[in-house]
Design a protein around this motif. Structure first.
Motif, PDB file in Angstrom:
ATOM      1  N   SER A   7       0.894  -1.256   0.155  1.00  0.00           N
ATOM      2  CA  SER A   7      -0.336   0.078   0.258  1.00  0.00           C
ATOM      3  C   SER A   7       0.825   1.126   0.315  1.00  0.00           C
ATOM      4  CB  SER A   7      -1.133  -0.663   1.070  1.00  0.00           C
ATOM      5  OG  SER A   7       0.214   0.021   2.597  1.00  0.00           O
ATOM      6  N   GLU A   8       2.125   0.778   0.746  1.00  0.00           N
ATOM      7  CA  GLU A   8       3.032   2.431   0.457  1.00  0.00           C
ATOM      8  C   GLU A   8       4.491   1.624  -0.190  1.00  0.00           C
ATOM      9  OE1 GLU A   8       2.711   4.923   4.190  1.00  0.00           O
ATOM     10  OE2 GLU A   8       0.429   3.340   4.493  1.00  0.00           O
ATOM     11  N   ASP A   9       5.491   2.716   0.083  1.00  0.00           N
ATOM     12  CA  ASP A   9       6.513   2.170  -0.546  1.00  0.00           C
ATOM     13  C   ASP A   9       7.656   2.109   0.399  1.00  0.00           C
ATOM     14  OD1 ASP A   9       6.254   2.322  -3.165  1.00  0.00           O
ATOM     15  OD2 ASP A   9       7.162   4.208  -3.212  1.00  0.00           O
ATOM     16  N   VAL A  10       7.121   2.662   1.823  1.00  0.00           N
ATOM     17  CA  VAL A  10       7.729   2.777   3.478  1.00  0.00           C
ATOM     18  C   VAL A  10       7.090   2.859   3.695  1.00  0.00           C
ATOM     19  CG1 VAL A  10       9.337   4.119   4.977  1.00  0.00           C
ATOM     20  CG2 VAL A  10       9.471   4.384   2.444  1.00  0.00           C
ATOM     21  N   ILE A  11       6.765   1.673   4.757  1.00  0.00           N
ATOM     22  CA  ILE A  11       6.256   1.644   6.043  1.00  0.00           C
ATOM     23  C   ILE A  11       7.298   1.180   7.170  1.00  0.00           C
ATOM     24  CG2 ILE A  11       4.489  -0.027   6.911  1.00  0.00           C
ATOM     25  CD1 ILE A  11       3.121  -0.180   4.512  1.00  0.00           C
ATOM     26  N   GLU A  12       7.131   1.608   7.748  1.00  0.00           N
ATOM     27  CA  GLU A  12       8.586   1.855   9.127  1.00  0.00           C
ATOM     28  C   GLU A  12       7.761   0.596   9.644  1.00  0.00           C
ATOM     29  OE1 GLU A  12      11.321   5.375   9.664  1.00  0.00           O
ATOM     30  OE2 GLU A  12      12.176   4.453   8.347  1.00  0.00           O
ATOM     31  N   VAL A  13       8.335  -0.136  10.757  1.00  0.00           N
ATOM     32  CA  VAL A  13       8.120  -0.282  12.050  1.00  0.00           C
ATOM     33  C   VAL A  13       9.199  -0.803  12.975  1.00  0.00           C
ATOM     34  CG1 VAL A  13       5.641  -1.417  11.348  1.00  0.00           C
ATOM     35  CG2 VAL A  13       8.325  -2.380  10.946  1.00  0.00           C
ATOM     36  N   SER A  14       9.389  -0.691  13.951  1.00  0.00           N
ATOM     37  CA  SER A  14      10.860  -1.354  15.165  1.00  0.00           C
ATOM     38  C   SER A  14      10.444  -2.472  15.558  1.00  0.00           C
ATOM     39  CB  SER A  14      10.095  -0.142  16.348  1.00  0.00           C
ATOM     40  OG  SER A  14      11.148  -0.560  17.517  1.00  0.00           O
ATOM     41  N   ILE A  15      11.486  -2.646  14.828  1.00  0.00           N
ATOM     42  CA  ILE A  15      11.687  -4.726  14.540  1.00  0.00           C
ATOM     43  C   ILE A  15      12.940  -4.871  15.200  1.00  0.00           C
ATOM     44  CG2 ILE A  15       9.340  -5.092  13.562  1.00  0.00           C
ATOM     45  CD1 ILE A  15      11.051  -5.166  11.171  1.00  0.00           C
ATOM     46  N   GLU A  16      13.686  -6.005  15.698  1.00  0.00           N
ATOM     47  CA  GLU A  16      15.091  -7.132  15.797  1.00  0.00           C
ATOM     48  C   GLU A  16      15.252  -7.708  13.910  1.00  0.00           C
ATOM     49  OE1 GLU A  16      17.837  -9.638  17.402  1.00  0.00           O
ATOM     50  OE2 GLU A  16      16.500  -8.581  18.417  1.00  0.00           O
ATOM     51  N   LYS A  17      15.407  -6.904  12.439  1.00  0.00           N
ATOM     52  CA  LYS A  17      14.492  -7.326  11.127  1.00  0.00           C
ATOM     53  C   LYS A  17      16.050  -8.535  11.486  1.00  0.00           C
ATOM     54  CE  LYS A  17      16.957  -6.073   6.493  1.00  0.00           C
ATOM     55  NZ  LYS A  17      17.419  -5.462   6.125  1.00  0.00           N
ATOM     56  N   HIS A  18      16.715  -9.580  11.585  1.00  0.00           N
ATOM     57  CA  HIS A  18      16.868 -10.606  11.537  1.00  0.00           C
ATOM     58  C   HIS A  18      15.786 -12.037  12.040  1.00  0.00           C
ATOM     59  CE1 HIS A  18      18.411 -11.579  15.815  1.00  0.00           C
ATOM     60  NE2 HIS A  18      18.376 -12.697  15.254  1.00  0.00           N
ATOM     61  N   ARG A  19      15.454 -12.185  13.282  1.00  0.00           N
ATOM     62  CA  ARG A  19      14.236 -12.382  14.005  1.00  0.00           C
ATOM     63  C   ARG A  19      12.614 -12.212  12.552  1.00  0.00           C
ATOM     64  NH1 ARG A  19      15.148 -14.846  18.172  1.00  0.00           N
ATOM     65  NH2 ARG A  19      17.168 -14.237  19.574  1.00  0.00           N
ATOM     66  N   ILE A  20      12.736 -10.908  12.247  1.00  0.00           N
ATOM     67  CA  ILE A  20      10.973 -11.167  11.310  1.00  0.00           C
ATOM     68  C   ILE A  20      11.975 -11.584  10.416  1.00  0.00           C
ATOM     69  CG2 ILE A  20       9.650  -8.720   9.833  1.00  0.00           C
ATOM     70  CD1 ILE A  20       9.130  -9.322  12.691  1.00  0.00           C
ATOM     71  N   VAL A  21      12.718 -11.656   9.366  1.00  0.00           N
ATOM     72  CA  VAL A  21      12.774 -11.745   8.442  1.00  0.00           C
ATOM     73  C   VAL A  21      13.158 -13.678   8.575  1.00  0.00           C
ATOM     74  CG1 VAL A  21      15.391 -12.519   6.759  1.00  0.00           C
ATOM     75  CG2 VAL A  21      14.679 -10.605   7.501  1.00  0.00           C
ATOM     76  N   GLN A  22      13.429 -13.937   9.644  1.00  0.00           N
ATOM     77  CA  GLN A  22      13.166 -15.427  10.255  1.00  0.00           C
ATOM     78  C   GLN A  22      11.836 -15.880   9.774  1.00  0.00           C
ATOM     79  OE1 GLN A  22      15.143 -16.958  13.953  1.00  0.00           O
ATOM     80  NE2 GLN A  22      14.918 -18.501  13.037  1.00  0.00           N
ATOM     81  N   ALA A  23      11.255 -15.383  10.135  1.00  0.00           N
ATOM     82  CA  ALA A  23       9.876 -15.156  10.719  1.00  0.00           C
ATOM     83  C   ALA A  23       9.180 -15.535   9.137  1.00  0.00           C
ATOM     84  CB  ALA A  23       8.941 -14.234  11.363  1.00  0.00           C
ATOM     85  N   LEU A  24       9.580 -14.396   8.357  1.00  0.00           N
ATOM     86  CA  LEU A  24       8.858 -14.457   7.068  1.00  0.00           C
ATOM     87  C   LEU A  24       9.268 -15.083   6.275  1.00  0.00           C
ATOM     88  CD1 LEU A  24       8.864 -10.213   6.623  1.00  0.00           C
ATOM     89  CD2 LEU A  24       6.856 -11.793   7.161  1.00  0.00           C
ATOM     90  N   TYR A  25      10.355 -16.013   6.223  1.00  0.00           N
ATOM     91  CA  TYR A  25      11.361 -16.283   5.241  1.00  0.00           C
ATOM     92  C   TYR A  25      10.357 -17.771   5.730  1.00  0.00           C
ATOM     93  CZ  TYR A  25      15.162 -19.738   3.288  1.00  0.00           C
ATOM     94  OH  TYR A  25      15.254 -20.610   2.524  1.00  0.00           O
ATOM     95  N   ASN A  26      10.173 -18.525   6.678  1.00  0.00           N
ATOM     96  CA  ASN A  26      10.597 -19.832   7.664  1.00  0.00           C
ATOM     97  C   ASN A  26       8.664 -19.732   6.477  1.00  0.00           C
ATOM     98  OD1 ASN A  26      12.128 -20.506   8.644  1.00  0.00           O
ATOM     99  ND2 ASN A  26      11.145 -20.081  10.655  1.00  0.00           N
ATOM    100  N   ILE A  27       7.663 -18.716   6.925  1.00  0.00           N
ATOM    101  CA  ILE A  27       6.491 -18.765   6.563  1.00  0.00           C
ATOM    102  C   ILE A  27       6.457 -18.621   4.594  1.00  0.00           C
ATOM    103  CG2 ILE A  27       3.711 -17.668   6.379  1.00  0.00           C
ATOM    104  CD1 ILE A  27       4.584 -17.005   9.147  1.00  0.00           C
ATOM    105  N   LEU A  28       7.180 -18.124   3.916  1.00  0.00           N
ATOM    106  CA  LEU A  28       6.978 -17.652   2.245  1.00  0.00           C
ATOM    107  C   LEU A  28       7.366 -19.166   2.316  1.00  0.00           C
ATOM    108  CD1 LEU A  28       8.202 -14.362   1.482  1.00  0.00           C
ATOM    109  CD2 LEU A  28       6.171 -15.445   1.216  1.00  0.00           C
ATOM    110  N   ILE A  29       8.655 -20.057   2.361  1.00  0.00           N
ATOM    111  CA  ILE A  29       9.005 -21.591   2.457  1.00  0.00           C
ATOM    112  C   ILE A  29       8.118 -22.903   2.377  1.00  0.00           C
ATOM    113  CG2 ILE A  29      10.545 -22.992   3.298  1.00  0.00           C
ATOM    114  CD1 ILE A  29      12.230 -20.580   1.561  1.00  0.00           C
ATOM    115  N   ASN A  30       7.566 -22.500   3.797  1.00  0.00           N
ATOM    116  CA  ASN A  30       6.086 -22.905   3.606  1.00  0.00           C
ATOM    117  C   ASN A  30       4.868 -22.838   3.059  1.00  0.00           C
ATOM    118  OD1 ASN A  30       4.839 -24.308   6.131  1.00  0.00           O
ATOM    119  ND2 ASN A  30       2.952 -23.493   5.704  1.00  0.00           N
ATOM    120  N   ALA A  31       4.936 -21.794   2.431  1.00  0.00           N
ATOM    121  CA  ALA A  31       3.872 -21.576   1.381  1.00  0.00           C
ATOM    122  C   ALA A  31       4.604 -21.969  -0.630  1.00  0.00           C
ATOM    123  CB  ALA A  31       3.327 -20.074   1.274  1.00  0.00           C
TER     124      ALA A  31
END
Length: 452
Positions: free
Chosen positions: A319-343
Motif C-alpha cells: 500500500s506504501e513504498d515505505v512502512i516503518e516498524v520497530s523490529i529486530e530485522k533478522h528475527r522478522i526476516v526469519q519468520a517471514l522466510y519460514n512462512i514463505l518457504i512453507n507456502a
C-alpha cells in the motif's frame, strides 16, 4: 499457631468484650434513668432545694436544728440526706449514707453565691431504679458465670464446627498439593465448593493440568528431537560402516550425501536452541526502525528461484513504498522466510503465492501493519489447523522428513512475531489454499522486550 487455637482465642476475646460492654451499658442506663426522673419532676426537686436553702438563710446561715425541722416537699421523696463536710446532719429513709451518696441524685445548695452543702435524694421512681440496680449487681456475678459457661460451650461447639469446615478443606488441599508434587495426573481437590477454598482448588487443578501439559510437551519434544536426530545419524552410520566393511574410501557423492545429513543435524540443533530461547523469554530484542516493504522485497528476490523451480508465480502488493516498524530485522526476516518457504512447498506446480503489506486498524483502533501471505496450495485440514504452530507438527503426514525441514519453522516464526508484540492468524481450506496474516504494531513501545 493452629487455626483452631486462633479461633478459640478470638472467640474468648469477643465474649469478654461483649460482657464488658453489657456491664458498662447497664451501669450507664441506671444513671440515665435516675437523671431522667429528675428532669421529669424538676419543679419538686428545685422546691426541696429551695426549702433547705431558705432554712439556712433564715437561721442566721446555720444548720442548727435542721434535723428536727419538717420540710413540706420531703413527702415526695423516699430518701434524703443533707451532707455537710462529709457528715449527714439530716436523714430520711433507710439506706446507708454511702449507698445514698452513690445512688441518689445530688442537689447542691447555695446561699449568697456560696456553696453551703449538698443533699442526696431519691423519689419513688429513683428508689425503684436503685433497688433494681442493687438486685442486678447482686445477681450479675451469677448471671456472668452462667452466661460464660453456656457461651463457652456454644463457642466451643461453634469453633469446632468452624475449624472443621476450615481444616477439612485445607487438609484436602494440602493432600492435593502433595499429589501435585508427586506429579499425579488425577488430583482430588474440593473444586465443587462455592467459597474461597473452591477457587483455590480450581486454580490448583488448572495449574496441575498445565504442569501435566508442559511435562507432556517436554517428553514429546525429547521424543521428536530423538526421532529427528535418529534418521540422519543412522544414514551416516550406515554409510561409514559399509565403507569400513568393504575397506573402500567414500566417493564424492557419498561425502556430499553425508555432508547434507550433517548440515541437517546442525540446522535442527540450531532451530531447537533458537525456539527454546524464544519460548523461555531469553531472546532479548534490539529493535530499530526498519522499512518492512524493503525487507519483503529483498526476501522475495532470495526465494524467487525456489518458486521458479515449481513454476509458481510470486506477486506482491504494497500500500506504501515505505512502512516503518520497530523490529529486530533478522528475527522478522526469519519468520517471514519460514512462512514463505512453507507456502511454496505446499503449493503445487503452476500455482501462485500472493503477498500484501498494508496498514490496518486492529485491536480497539490501534494501528498495525498487516502482512498477508496467501497461496492456492493443498491447504490445511480443519483438524490440523489448531496444531500447525506446534513443534515438529506436520499437517501433511505423508511428507517424508528427508525432503522437508526440521518441523520447527512455523513454531519459530510465531515466537518471533510474539516477541514483537504481534500475532499470526491462519485461514485455510483443504484443497483450496492457505492464508497467513501477520500483525505487527505500527508504532512499537519504547520499552519493548521479550515476553516472560
Amino acid at each position: 499457631m493452629k487455626i483452631r487455637t486462633k479461633l478459640i482465642l478470638s472467640m474468648s476475646i469477643l465474649i469478654s468484650f461483649i460482657l464488658l460492654v453489657l456491664f458498662l451499658v447497664t451501669h450507664v442506663q441506671f444513671y440515665i434513668a435516675r437523671d431522667y426522673s429528675y428532669f421529669e419532676k424538676k419543679a419538686i426537686f428545685e422546691s426541696l432545694r429551695g426549702e433547705f436553702e431558705q432554712y439556712y438563710t433564715s437561721h442566721d446561715e446555720s444548720w442548727e436544728g435542721v434535723e428536727h425541722n419538717k420540710f413540706a416537699y420531703t413527702q415526695h421523696f423516699v430518701e434524703i440526706a443533707l451532707v455537710i463536710d462529709g457528715e449527714a446532719i439530716y436523714r430520711k429513709g433507710q439506706l446507708q449514707q454511702e449507698d445514698l451518696r452513690e445512688g441518689g441524685f445530688p442537689l447542691v445548695l447555695h446561699a449568697n453565691d456560696q456553696k453551703i452543702g449538698r443533699i442526696y435524694v431519691m423519689n419513688e421512681s429513683q428508689y425503684k431504679t436503685y433497688e433494681f440496680k442493687s438486685m442486678w449487681y447482686g445477681i450479675f456475678p451469677n448471671i456472668l458465670r452462667v452466661s460464660l459457661l453456656f457461651t463457652c460451650i456454644a463457642a466451643l461447639v461453634t469453633i469446632f464446627l468452624l475449624s472443621w469446615r476450615l481444616t477439612v478443606p485445607i487438609g484436602k488441599i494440602m493432600k492435593g498439593i502433595d499429589m501435585i508434587k508427586k506429579r499425579t495426573p488425577e488430583v482430588a481437590l474440593p473444586v465443587d465448593r462455592k467459597d474461597e477454598f473452591g477457587k483455590i482448588s480450581r486454580a490448583l487443578q488448572e495449574m496441575n493440568v498445565s504442569l501435566a501439559s508442559h511435562e507432556q510437551s517436554r517428553k514429546q519434544l525429547l521424543s521428536d528431537v530423538a526421532h529427528e536426530l535418529k534418521t540422519p545419524l543412522m544414514i551416516m552410520q550406515g554409510e561409514m560402516e559399509l565403507a569400513q566393511e568393504l575397506e573402500t574410501s567414500l566417493s564424492s557423492e557419498k561425502i556430499s550425501s553425508l555432508l547434507d545429513e550433517v548440515l541437517r543435524l546442525n540446522r535442527l540443533v540450531h532451530d531447537v536452541l533458537d525456539l527454546s530461547r524464544l519460548e523461555a523469554g531469553g531472546a532479548e530484542l534490539r529493535p530499530a526502525m526498519e522499512n518492512i516493504v524493503a525487507i519483503m522485497e529483498e526476501l522475495i528476490e532470495k526465494i524467487q528461484f525456489l518458486a521458479e523451480d515449481k513454476q509458481i508465480r510470486l506477486s506482491a502488493y504494497f500500500s506504501e513504498d515505505v512502512i516503518e516498524v520497530s523490529i529486530e530485522k533478522h528475527r522478522i526476516v526469519q519468520a517471514l522466510y519460514n512462512i514463505l518457504i512453507n507456502a511454496i512447498h505446499y503449493t503445487n506446480n503452476g500455482g501462485q503465492v500472493q503477498i500484501r503489506i498494508e496498514r490496518v486498524m486492529k485491536d480497539r483502533q490501534v494501528e498495525h501493519v498487516r502482512i498477508m501471505i496467501e497461496d492456492n496450495g493443498i491447504g490445511i485440514p480443519d483438524e490440523d489447523l489448531p496444531h500447525i504452530f506446534n513443534r515438529f507438527y506436520r499437517a501433511d503426514h505423508s511428507r517424508t522428513r528427508p525432503n522437508g525441514g526440521t518441523g520447527l519453522g512455523l513454531a519459530i516464526a510465531q515466537q518471533n512475531i510474539l516477541v514483537h508484540q504481534g500475532w499470526i492468524e491462519v485461514r485455510s481450506k483443504a484443497g483450496e489454499g492457505t492464508t497467513f496474516l501477520i500483525f505487527l504494531p505500527f508504532v512499537a513501545g519504547p520499552a519493548m522486550c521479550s515476553p516472560n
